[in-house]
Design a protein around this motif. Structure first.
Motif, PDB file in Angstrom:
ATOM      1  N   ARG A 103       0.825  -1.213   0.000  1.00 23.74           N
ATOM      2  CA  ARG A 103       0.000   0.000   0.000  1.00 23.74           C
ATOM      3  C   ARG A 103       0.857   1.261   0.000  1.00 23.74           C
ATOM      4  NH1 ARG A 103      -3.507  -3.259   3.159  1.00 23.74           N
ATOM      5  NH2 ARG A 103      -2.353  -2.751   5.031  1.00 23.74           N
TER       6      ARG A 103
ATOM      7  N   SER B 242       0.998   4.113  -2.934  1.00 25.27           N
ATOM      8  CA  SER B 242       0.797   5.522  -2.631  1.00 25.27           C
ATOM      9  C   SER B 242       1.947   6.369  -3.164  1.00 25.27           C
ATOM     10  CB  SER B 242       0.656   5.706  -1.124  1.00 25.27           C
ATOM     11  OG  SER B 242       0.572   7.058  -0.788  1.00 25.27           O
TER      12      SER B 242
ATOM     13  N   THR C 204      -3.584   3.490  -7.174  1.00 27.76           N
ATOM     14  CA  THR C 204      -4.430   2.939  -6.128  1.00 27.76           C
ATOM     15  C   THR C 204      -4.578   1.443  -6.341  1.00 27.76           C
ATOM     16  OG1 THR C 204      -6.399   3.373  -7.426  1.00 27.76           O
ATOM     17  CG2 THR C 204      -5.747   5.059  -5.838  1.00 27.76           C
TER      18      THR C 204
END
Length: 55
Positions: free
Chosen positions: A41, A45, A50
């Motif tokens: 994640r 980022s 996404t």
């Protein structure tokens, strides 16, 4: 002599969205090399993508 950091890149296009195909490829590479979901994640980022459909 190394170039000045201001000579290396133009930051004016950083906020442009990446193409769907590029983002999909990036998701696969990041997921393959990330050590866990949190790192995955974080890298998404940092890359400005996404988590999405891994089609």
């Amino acid at each position: 002599m190394p170039p000045k950091t201001t000579d290396l890149a133009d930051d004016s296009d950083i906020d442009e969205p990446v193409a769907d195909e590029t983002a999909s490829s990036a998701r696969r590479v990041v997921a393959a090399y990330a050590t866990d979901a949190d790192e995955c994640r974080m890298l998404f980022s940092m890359l400005g993508i996404t988590p999405g459909d891994a089609s």
